[in-house]
Design an enzyme around this catalytic site. Structure first.
Site, PDB file in Angstrom:
ATOM      1  CB  CYS A  66      -0.908  -0.017   1.226  1.00 31.06           C
ATOM      2  SG  CYS A  66      -1.774  -1.593   1.417  1.00 31.06           S
ATOM      3  CB  CYS A  69       1.055   1.626   4.531  1.00 30.09           C
ATOM      4  SG  CYS A  69       0.938   0.980   6.212  1.00 30.09           S
ATOM      5  CB  CYS A 106      -9.460   1.112  16.980  1.00 30.09           C
ATOM      6  SG  CYS A 106     -10.952   2.100  17.086  1.00 30.09           S
ATOM      7  CB  CYS A 139     -12.930  -1.260  16.261  1.00 29.54           C
ATOM      8  SG  CYS A 139     -12.782  -1.230  14.471  1.00 29.54           S
ATOM      9  NE  ARG A 271     -13.928   6.626  14.814  1.00 27.09           N
ATOM     10  CZ  ARG A 271     -14.538   5.485  14.504  1.00 27.09           C
ATOM     11  NH1 ARG A 271     -14.018   4.664  13.615  1.00 27.09           N
ATOM     12  NH2 ARG A 271     -15.666   5.156  15.084  1.00 27.09           N
TER      13      ARG A 271
HETATM   14  N1  SAM Z   1      -3.449  -3.963   7.580  1.00 24.52           N
HETATM   15  C1  SAM Z   1      -4.767  -3.546   7.801  1.00 24.52           C
HETATM   16  C2  SAM Z   1      -5.434  -3.012   6.561  1.00 24.52           C
HETATM   17  O1  SAM Z   1      -4.745  -2.616   5.638  1.00 24.52           O
HETATM   18  O2  SAM Z   1      -6.656  -2.992   6.525  1.00 24.52           O
HETATM   19  C3  SAM Z   1      -4.939  -2.570   8.920  1.00 24.52           C
HETATM   20  C4  SAM Z   1      -3.991  -1.429   9.128  1.00 24.52           C
HETATM   21  S1  SAM Z   1      -4.064  -0.081   7.988  1.00 24.52           S
HETATM   22  C5  SAM Z   1      -2.739   0.827   8.604  1.00 24.52           C
HETATM   23  C6  SAM Z   1      -5.553   0.770   8.355  1.00 24.52           C
HETATM   24  C7  SAM Z   1      -5.892   1.999   7.561  1.00 24.52           C
HETATM   25  O3  SAM Z   1      -5.099   3.088   8.007  1.00 24.52           O
HETATM   26  C8  SAM Z   1      -5.648   1.985   6.056  1.00 24.52           C
HETATM   27  O4  SAM Z   1      -6.633   1.307   5.370  1.00 24.52           O
HETATM   28  C9  SAM Z   1      -5.651   3.470   5.728  1.00 24.52           C
HETATM   29  O5  SAM Z   1      -6.961   3.919   5.483  1.00 24.52           O
HETATM   30  C10 SAM Z   1      -5.121   4.105   7.015  1.00 24.52           C
HETATM   31  N2  SAM Z   1      -3.764   4.614   6.811  1.00 24.52           N
HETATM   32  C11 SAM Z   1      -2.620   3.907   6.829  1.00 24.52           C
HETATM   33  N3  SAM Z   1      -1.556   4.686   6.588  1.00 24.52           N
HETATM   34  C12 SAM Z   1      -2.026   5.930   6.382  1.00 24.52           C
HETATM   35  C13 SAM Z   1      -1.412   7.179   6.079  1.00 24.52           C
HETATM   36  N4  SAM Z   1      -0.103   7.292   5.887  1.00 24.52           N
HETATM   37  N5  SAM Z   1      -2.196   8.265   5.946  1.00 24.52           N
HETATM   38  C14 SAM Z   1      -3.536   8.161   6.124  1.00 24.52           C
HETATM   39  N6  SAM Z   1      -4.159   7.005   6.401  1.00 24.52           N
HETATM   40  C15 SAM Z   1      -3.433   5.896   6.541  1.00 24.52           C
HETATM   41 FE1  SF4 Z   2      -1.411  -2.151   3.606  1.00 21.56          FE
HETATM   42 FE2  SF4 Z   2      -0.232  -1.022   5.719  1.00 21.56          FE
HETATM   43 FE3  SF4 Z   2      -2.467  -2.527   6.067  1.00 21.56          FE
HETATM   44 FE4  SF4 Z   2      -0.134  -3.670   5.388  1.00 21.56          FE
HETATM   45  S1  SF4 Z   2      -0.576  -2.558   7.283  1.00 21.56           S
HETATM   46  S2  SF4 Z   2      -2.138  -4.078   4.451  1.00 21.56           S
HETATM   47  S3  SF4 Z   2       0.809  -2.147   4.049  1.00 21.56           S
HETATM   48  S4  SF4 Z   2      -2.316  -0.585   4.960  1.00 21.56           S
END
Ligand code: SAM
Ligand code: SF4
Ligand code: DTB
Length: 337
Positions: A66, A69, A106, A139, A271
């Site tokens: 992603c 991330c 969460c 959550c 949110r």
């Molecule tokens: N791995 C799981 C997933 O991808 O669903 C859960 C963790 S992920 C970090 C959860 C959410 O955090 C992502 O779907 C995204 O919407 C948000 N997120 C992650 N990194 C971000 C960033 N740099 N800026 C804004 N939102 C972010």
């Molecule tokens: Fe994607 Fe980050 Fe969630 Fe991994 S933790 S699935 S890289 S959003």
């Protein structure tokens, strides 16, 4: 009961199309906010904001790519990878969150997904069982799952599962290549079948256009049942990721999206999530006026920073907003329906 601002045809709910969403979104800003405020007060008459605490229970080293991330193993973001926290490690954090006024806890894990039988999933079930005894909404966001895992989480006492669609189906392909938009929807389907609430939203500011954001909203409105909560994240640019240099969004575009979401998803908790520490107090106030009624509370999100609790308390106080009362003190949920 059908929300009054949702059209019905022969008693069947008509989900807003992209065209309808555009009509709402592109109204003069003050007309849009006036309408979203009307809907907001109709469904959420108390001057309350839900405070949610976020905890990263397993940080970094994720197999997925992603592009936004910090926790993806594909990018060198300088993040220290950590093992899964034990239930004993999580509990004091959850207890403190409740004492500080959070009504939702969460937990996020940097995984592609979870499988029944995996000892890590067993640990998460145990953690959910224990945290759910504290009386907050619980959550988790653990990546992909199927029917069995969703059912077990529900049995463990989970309230909601967070799995964002993040952007439009078209734009998603430009942001992630290791899984598909369709797979995100499949996980959401399992969550719904288990009777868990769906927490699903997205990120703005990933190089998408306003139509992409409305297409994301169109998908959210098509979920049946609708999402119980909708996190709207503003991209927090992370050094080392492909989106590190993406410019910040125009704050009025954020307000428009929140107002539109409030009108078409009146019962959802909207949110105001990542990126709040780059928004002025005035911008946050406008988002809360236009329809946002929940925030992450505490100076850290998963890995990124969030406004300090003192600043948030002061902001709510100066706006005359109350933190949502804990469940045990509430005769009924704050939403009228
Ligand atoms: N791995 C799981 C997933 O991808 O669903 C859960 C963790 S992920 C970090 C959860 C959410 O955090 C992502 O779907 C995204 O919407 C948000 N997120 C992650 N990194 C971000 C960033 N740099 N800026 C804004 N939102 C972010
Ligand atoms: Fe994607 Fe980050 Fe969630 Fe991994 S933790 S699935 S890289 S959003
Ligand atoms: C969501 O939509 N936003 C939260 C929660 N769900 C898990 C996560 C925001 C993460 C922001 C970037 C970080 O902390 O790494």
């Amino acid at each position: 009961m059908t929300p009054p601002n949702r059209a019905t045809k022969n008693g069947v709910l008509v989900r807003p199309t992209l065209e309808k969403l555009e009509q709402i979104y592109y109204r003069p800003l003050f007309d849009l906010i006036q309408e979203s405020r009307r809907v907001f007060l109709e469904f959420w008459p108390k001057n309350e904001v839900q405070l949610c605490t976020l905890l990263s229970v397993k940080t970094g080293g994720c197999s997925e790519d992603c592009g936004y991330c910090a926790q993806s193993a594909h990018y060198n973001t300088g993040l220290q990878k950590e093992r899964l926290m034990t239930t004993e490690e999580v509990m004091p954090v959850a207890e403190r969150a409740r004492q500080n006024g959070s009504t939702r806890f969460c937990m996020g894990a940097a995984w592609k997904g979870v499988r029944d039988g995996d000892p890590k999933f067993e640990t998460m079930l145990e953690t959910v069982r224990e945290v759910s005894k504290l009386g907050m909404e619980v959550c988790v966001t653990l990546g992909q799952l199927g029917d069995i895992e969703a059912r077990k989480l529900k049995e463990a006492g989970l309230t909601a599962y967070n799995h964002n669609i993040d952007t439009s189906p078209e734009h998603y392909k430009k942001i992630v290549s290791t899984h598909t938009f369709e797979e995100r929807l499949n996980t959401i389907g399992s969550v719904q079948r288990a009777g868990l609430s769906v927490c699903c939203g997205g990120i703005i500011g990933m190089g998408e256009n306003e139509t992409d954001r409305l297409k994301m909203l169109e998908v959210l409105c098509s979920l049946d049942p609708e999402p119980e909560s909708v996190p709207i994240n503003c991209l927090t640019p992370i050094e080392g990721t492909p989106l590190a240099k993406t410019p910040p969004i125009d704050v009025f575009e954020l307000v428009r999206l929140i107002a539109t979401a409030r009108i078409v998803l009146p019962k959802a908790k909207i949110r105001l999530s990542a990126g709040r520490d780059r928004l002025s107090r005035e911008a946050q106030a406008l988002c809360l006026f236009a329809g946002a009624n929940s925030i992450f509370y505490g100076d850290k999100l998963l890995t990124a920073s969030n406004p300090g609790v003192d600043d948030d308390r002061a902001l709510l106080e100066s706006l005359g907003l109350e933190p949502q009362a804990p469940y045990s003190d509430q005769a009924q949920p704050a939403c009228k329906l």
